[in-house]
Design an enzyme around this catalytic site. Structure first.
Site, PDB file in Angstrom:
ATOM      1  N   ARG A  40     -53.372  49.973 -87.086  1.00 62.51           N
ATOM      2  CA  ARG A  40     -54.078  50.190 -85.823  1.00 62.51           C
ATOM      3  C   ARG A  40     -53.214  50.932 -84.814  1.00 62.51           C
ATOM      4  NH1 ARG A  40     -53.784  44.439 -82.640  1.00 62.51           N
ATOM      5  NH2 ARG A  40     -54.962  45.588 -81.117  1.00 62.51           N
ATOM      6  N   ARG A  41     -53.830  51.302 -83.726  1.00 62.77           N
ATOM      7  CA  ARG A  41     -53.167  51.882 -82.565  1.00 62.77           C
ATOM      8  C   ARG A  41     -52.515  53.225 -82.860  1.00 62.77           C
ATOM      9  NH1 ARG A  41     -50.775  46.737 -79.155  1.00 62.77           N
ATOM     10  NH2 ARG A  41     -52.717  46.455 -78.058  1.00 62.77           N
TER      11      ARG A  41
ATOM     12  N   HIS B 172     -54.436  34.117 -76.641  1.00 62.93           N
ATOM     13  CA  HIS B 172     -55.626  33.628 -77.308  1.00 62.93           C
ATOM     14  C   HIS B 172     -56.598  32.961 -76.343  1.00 62.93           C
ATOM     15  CE1 HIS B 172     -58.079  33.333 -80.734  1.00 62.93           C
ATOM     16  NE2 HIS B 172     -58.398  32.125 -80.409  1.00 62.93           N
TER      17      HIS B 172
ATOM     18  N   TYR C 143     -61.130  33.083 -74.905  1.00 63.94           N
ATOM     19  CA  TYR C 143     -62.134  32.063 -74.622  1.00 63.94           C
ATOM     20  C   TYR C 143     -62.627  32.138 -73.191  1.00 63.94           C
ATOM     21  CZ  TYR C 143     -61.490  30.519 -79.266  1.00 63.94           C
ATOM     22  OH  TYR C 143     -61.480  30.510 -80.622  1.00 63.94           O
TER      23      TYR C 143
ATOM     24  N   HIS D 248     -62.248  42.694 -85.966  1.00 65.53           N
ATOM     25  CA  HIS D 248     -62.531  41.297 -85.654  1.00 65.53           C
ATOM     26  C   HIS D 248     -62.807  41.095 -84.170  1.00 65.53           C
ATOM     27  CE1 HIS D 248     -62.172  36.957 -85.476  1.00 65.53           C
ATOM     28  NE2 HIS D 248     -61.215  37.091 -84.577  1.00 65.53           N
ATOM     29  N   PHE D 249     -61.921  41.613 -83.314  1.00 62.53           N
ATOM     30  CA  PHE D 249     -62.162  41.299 -81.896  1.00 62.53           C
ATOM     31  C   PHE D 249     -63.245  42.171 -81.287  1.00 62.53           C
ATOM     32  CE2 PHE D 249     -58.205  43.920 -81.269  1.00 62.53           C
ATOM     33  CZ  PHE D 249     -58.721  44.887 -80.421  1.00 62.53           C
ATOM     34  N   HIS D 250     -63.498  43.357 -81.886  1.00 65.84           N
ATOM     35  CA  HIS D 250     -64.647  44.107 -81.384  1.00 65.84           C
ATOM     36  C   HIS D 250     -65.954  43.402 -81.755  1.00 65.84           C
ATOM     37  CE1 HIS D 250     -61.937  47.419 -80.375  1.00 65.84           C
ATOM     38  NE2 HIS D 250     -62.925  47.916 -79.658  1.00 65.84           N
TER      39      HIS D 250
END
Lengths: 272, 548, 181
Positions: free
Chosen positions: B434-435, B220, B224, B371-373
């Site tokens: 996913r994946r 995580h 950041y 979300h992370f894209h």
């Protein structure tokens, strides 16, 4: 500004930052480690101590439910279990392995390349695959008129030695003249699988860079007749020494034609 | 702090950023092909191996190469321009650069040779060729040199200017360096003690629970590390570009400190659905995760207030008039607006992911990919673009005629990201996992997903167009008309009330490092120790680099 | 926005900080409420099992997999996730009744979700993953592997067949399978 003054304006920051962060930590510990498990454990009929130990991970199980138990007896399809020690013994070729291999010449050929295409080639096969099958013949997980008796005459150490011996032998050359024009759908099965039947690509285990189960054999350079017969045996449940039906569940979805064509493809065309 | 000449860092920054964006362009092409493969449309070159080779290359280039080189290059730039001093020890910086290049090349060759289909998260017991991991380690070692140089530059500045606050841009950059040193401990331990010995064949088994826990330590906080350049741009560049001032310098410092503290003891929220970690420690890390929302919410406020100042200075009236009065034609302002918009969606999605009840609904579905894209590919990367457009003139002393193509590129990226990720969010809620390379569209449940997958593919194509236009725009700089440095607008914003003195706590990281240590021991001490106490069973290594 | 003096800025920022704290607290209270009242817990039973000998154990032996009604009328379904299939490939469970799903793997990391439900867990070699749930909708649900487990990952899925409670008829040994219906 003087150092003393600087320290003076810094002090409340130090104190308050520490107090706030430690308080948040304490809040999380009280709720996560005490309140939640005690309340949840009570509802599930667990005493507070057990519930807390489960929540923290000292005892197995969830703090919110009772653990189910099982008294089932093991009925393994194979007795082979991969261990670190066993994996380490592969790869060291010994004279003893070559001597044991002399006993295999009649059916599997002088250099591990069988003259009769009904028998498998052993040259260049993965040591883990040969070990698994010999061990299964020995334990009765796989049955064969000739092989069962031979394997029962071998000790575990000898099985490792002969498996390692064949693994490091040069494999059969592909004869380009036997290569056939391959149908698009067979290549698809090999490289991509068939999503509509839940069939993974054959090469997702049997490919060179696959990373599938340890005992996966190399199929390239194998004999066509042998491959087809084994796929049929898996399909009809005549052979069932694959761990957790890995091959049976695949073979049962293949048509007879696909079995023929796949065996041909691996035996004559695919090379790595 | 005015604009000063870029001396040592000029070529250094250009070299780093070009590597970052070259990797980005390649990865963008792969990404579109992957979406094509997953759609109901027939895709060329598709095999199981080619797909996962591509996913591995896409993830490694975007998450490790683009980000690390971007952060490093931008850091060198900030160190020299914000501090107004030449970068110390530039030779070491070049050493770090070349380590990163060698490492990236080694990893790339291994992936495209088909010896590393383990994806960028490389979860054991699947293991790739050892050279895949060694390449990654070299990139990390290069970035450690960068961390050392950033700390050195800040301490050097403090020694030369006793009592003077470190400029916010540099303070934030050093916060990121400190964060990165903490972050990499987890994955470095996993690689050096578990995976690399297994990949070389020195170990035949691996403790999977431990490896997942160590990886979560990094998983995580690394986000950041990627994100902070965007926040540095929000605080120090966007208010200036809008013609205003930073509302509060102190809030800026606190934000970066909060990121340092609460991005680390929270990695276990990636393991909410894992059986090898207990519910109490998951709860502990979940409550810290909730606090990571704080610095983002503070930033939204402070930057909105800063932009409001700019809007009102430009004559904006009323509650919302200042928004219309902002100079949206400037790429930095436009990108900031778009980044905030995407942050609302992405941050809202993040709040759902962080609660372990709701996480069960979306874990490992397309929702997570979306979300992370949206957060990384959207908010963060669009700010990477804006940063590049802002600093390229000072790096090249050249300025293209008009930022029209830059604005077009930003719009394409923004629209493409929305068109791609909104269907993914929806599909994730429907349970699309996913994946995977191919879906069984003959299944009635999955057949209904097909049209949405095609919509997201269209989004991907728009993103690819934007990525290529971005590279084109940067190339335009190098052939544009030359300008003298004085023509260039200063980059960093002043605060409304620039700080004259700040407490040591807001001018360095000693206190915060101690608190991070306390939190990390509390959050990860027993969860790591338990694997040695319960004597966890190990799994046999499964190697994907050729059968041996 | 007033920004004439440092005091004004500080005051505004403090108000905003208070709002942020309130938001974060509200989120945490919601989660604690879910934990206390609905007993929401992540799948966290640190129960070890050796993946190397999983197929030699009683509980996860091939013939013991699938659904079984056990002591106390507890419905338990055991599934092994292996490269690249689930065994069994279909499990049958009754609706509106607590069902315990237990998973283990002999090889690499897998994971499952059941579409349209909150059933979701990773399957990590070395551990038994356990999910307690109540299925409310009947019909065939998809249970795919949702973590990359190797090149065959895309074709790895199973079916969860949820049947009305009165049509859930386990055999005399307490076992129920998809084929039997």
């Amino acid at each position: 500004m003087k150092p003393a003054e600087l320290r003076e304006i810094d002090r409340p920051w130090r104190i308050w930052a520490s107090v706030i962060i430690v308080s948040i930590l304490a809040f999380s510990v009280v709720f996560g480690f005490l309140v939640l498990p005690i309340v949840q454990g009570r509802a599930a009929g667990l005493d507070a101590f057990t519930a807390i130990c489960r929540a923290v991970g000292i005892l197995p199980g969830s703090p919110a439910v009772k653990q189910p138990t099982s008294e089932a007896k093991a009925q393994p399809t194979t007795q082979v279990a991969w261990s670190t020690d066993l994996m380490r013994t592969f790869g060291r070729r010994t004279q003893a392995g070559a001597e044991i291999a002399q006993g295999c010449v009649a059916c599997h050929g002088e250099h591990g390349i069988a003259a009769d295409p009904q028998n498998p080639n052993l040259a260049g096969q993965s040591a883990a695959a040969i070990y698994k099958q010999l061990h299964d013949y020995k334990s009765g997980s796989r049955v064969h008129d000739v092989m069962t008796g031979i394997a029962q005459g071998l000790e575990d150490r000898q099985i490792v030695e002969v498996a390692t011996h064949f693994a490091s032998s040069a494999r059969r050359d592909l004869d380009p003249t036997t290569a056939e024009v391959v149908d698009e759908d067979v290549i698809r099965l090999v490289e991509r699988g068939d999503p509509s039947r839940g069939l993974p690509a054959c090469n997702s285990c049997h490919g060179f860079n696959a990373g599938g189960p340890i005992e996966t054999p190399t199929l390239s350079h194998q004999n066509r007749e042998y491959l087809a017969r084994q796929l049929q045996a898996f399909k009809t449940d005549a052979r069932r020494n694959d761990i957790y039906t890995r091959m049976r569940s695949v073979a049962v979805k293949l048509t007879d034609r696909e079995i023929e064509r796949l065996a041909t493809f691996y035996a004559t065309t695919l090379s790595y | 702090m005015g604009e000063r000449a870029v001396t040592h860092a000029r070529r250094l920054t250009l070299a780093h950023l070009w590597v970052a964006f070259a990797a980005f362009a390649v990865a963008a092409v792969l990404g579109v092909w992957q979406m094509w493969a997953r759609s109901p449309l027939p895709a060329p070159y598709l095999t199981a191996e080619s797909y996962f080779t591509s996913v591995t290359a896409h993830g490694v280039s975007m998450a490790y190469v683009l980000t690390t080189f971007m952060v490093m290059g931008f850091g060198y730039y900030v160190a020299e321009t914000a501090l107004g001093r030449p970068l110390p020890l530039p030779r070491f910086a070049w050493l770090g650069f070349w380590l990163g290049i060698i490492g990236s090349a080694m990893t790339a060759v291994t992936i495209f040779a088909g010896n590393a289909t383990v994806l960028f998260t490389f979860y054991p017991p699947l293991t790739a060729s050892p050279f895949f991991y060694i390449g990654l380690v070299l990139v990390v070692v290069g970035s450690w040199i960068w961390c050392g140089l950033m700390l050195w530059a800040m301490l050097d500045f403090k020694r030369a200017n006793p009592g003077v606050p470190v400029p916010l841009a540099m303070f934030a950059t050093v916060a990121n360096a400190v964060l990165w040193l903490w972050t990499t401990v987890g994955v470095a331990a996993e690689l050096l003690f578990q995976i690399i010995p297994a990949a070389f064949g020195w170990n035949e088994s691996v403790d999977v629970g431990l490896s997942r826990t160590l990886f979560s330590w990094t998983l995580h906080a690394i986000v950041y590390f990627w994100l902070l350049p965007a926040y540095i741009a929000f605080y120090t560049m966007a208010p200036q570009a809008a013609g205003g001032r930073l509302y509060s310098d102190t809030m800026g410092r606190l934000t970066f400190i909060l990121f340092l503290i609460y991005s680390l003891p929270v990695g276990m929220h990636h393991l909410f659905m894992d059986p090898q970690q207990s519910s109490a420690f998951k709860f502990l890390q979940m409550s810290f995760t909730a606090l990571v929302a704080a610095p983002t919410l503070l930033t939204v406020f402070t930057i909105s207030a800063s932009l409001e100042i700019a809007g009102r200075l430009r004559g904006g009236k009323g509650y919302f008039g200042w928004i219309a009065a902002l100079p949206w034609e400037r790429p930095m302002v436009l990108a900031t607006g778009m980044a905030f918009f995407m942050l609302w969606f992405g941050g809202g999605g993040g709040l759902i992911n962080m609660s372990f009840g709701m996480n069960a609904m979306v874990h490992n579905t397309s929702w997570v990919t979306a979300h992370f894209h949206l957060i990384f590919g959207g908010t963060v990367v669009i700010m990477y673009f804006a940063i590049a457009y802002a600093i390229w003139p000072t790096l090249t002393n050249r300025l293209p005629m008009s930022p029209r193509l830059q604005r077009l590129q930003l719009w394409l990226w923004f629209i493409g990201m929305m068109v791609m990720t909104l269907p993914w969010h929806y599909l994730g809620l429907q349970g699309q996992w996913r994946r995977v390379a191919t879906f069984n569209y003959s299944d009635p449940i999955i057949a209904g997903w097909g049209p949405w997958v095609i919509v997201s593919l269209v989004g991907g194509i728009i993103l690819l167009a934007s990525a290529l236009l971005f590279v084109w725009n940067l190339l335009q700089f190098h052939s544009a008309r030359a300008v003298v440095a004085t023509d260039l607008r200063p980059i960093y914003a002043l605060a409304v009330h620039p700080p004259e003195r700040v407490p040591a706590a807001l001018n360095g990281f000693a206190l915060w490092n101690v608190l991070v240590l306390v939190l990390m021991v509390a959050a990860y001490g027993y969860p790591i120790a338990q694997f040695f106490i319960i004597d966890a069973p190990e799994a046999i290594v499964h190697r994907v680099n050729g059968r041996g | 926005m007033r920004a004439d003096t440092e005091q004004e800025i500080l005051k505004t920022e403090l108000w905003w900080t208070a709002l942020v704290i309130a938001i974060v607290t509200a989120i945490m209270l919601a989660i604690i409420y879910a934990g206390v009242v609905h007993h929401i817990n992540p799948p966290s039973n640190i129960e070890t099992i050796d993946p190397k000998t999983l197929h030699l154990t009683g509980e996860f032996t091939e013939s013991n997999l699938g659904t079984r009604v056990e002591a106390g009328d507890q419905v338990t379904s055991r599934v092994v996730a292996t490269q690249f299939a689930f065994q069994p490939q279909c499990i049958v469970v009754p609706s509106n009744r607590t069902v315990t799903l237990r998973f283990a793997t002999p090889d690499v990391i897998h994971g499952i979700l059941v579409t349209g439900t909150n059933v979701n867990t990773m399957i990590i070699p070395g551990y038994v993953s356990q999910v307690h749930t109540v299925f409310t909708k009947t019909g065939d649900l998809l249970m795919p592997c949702h973590e990359f487990c190797g090149l065959g990952h895309s074709q790895m899925w199973a079916t969860v067949r949820v049947v009305p409670e009165d049509q859930f008829r386990p055999g005399p040994d307490g076992r129920a399978s998809c084929d039997a219906r």
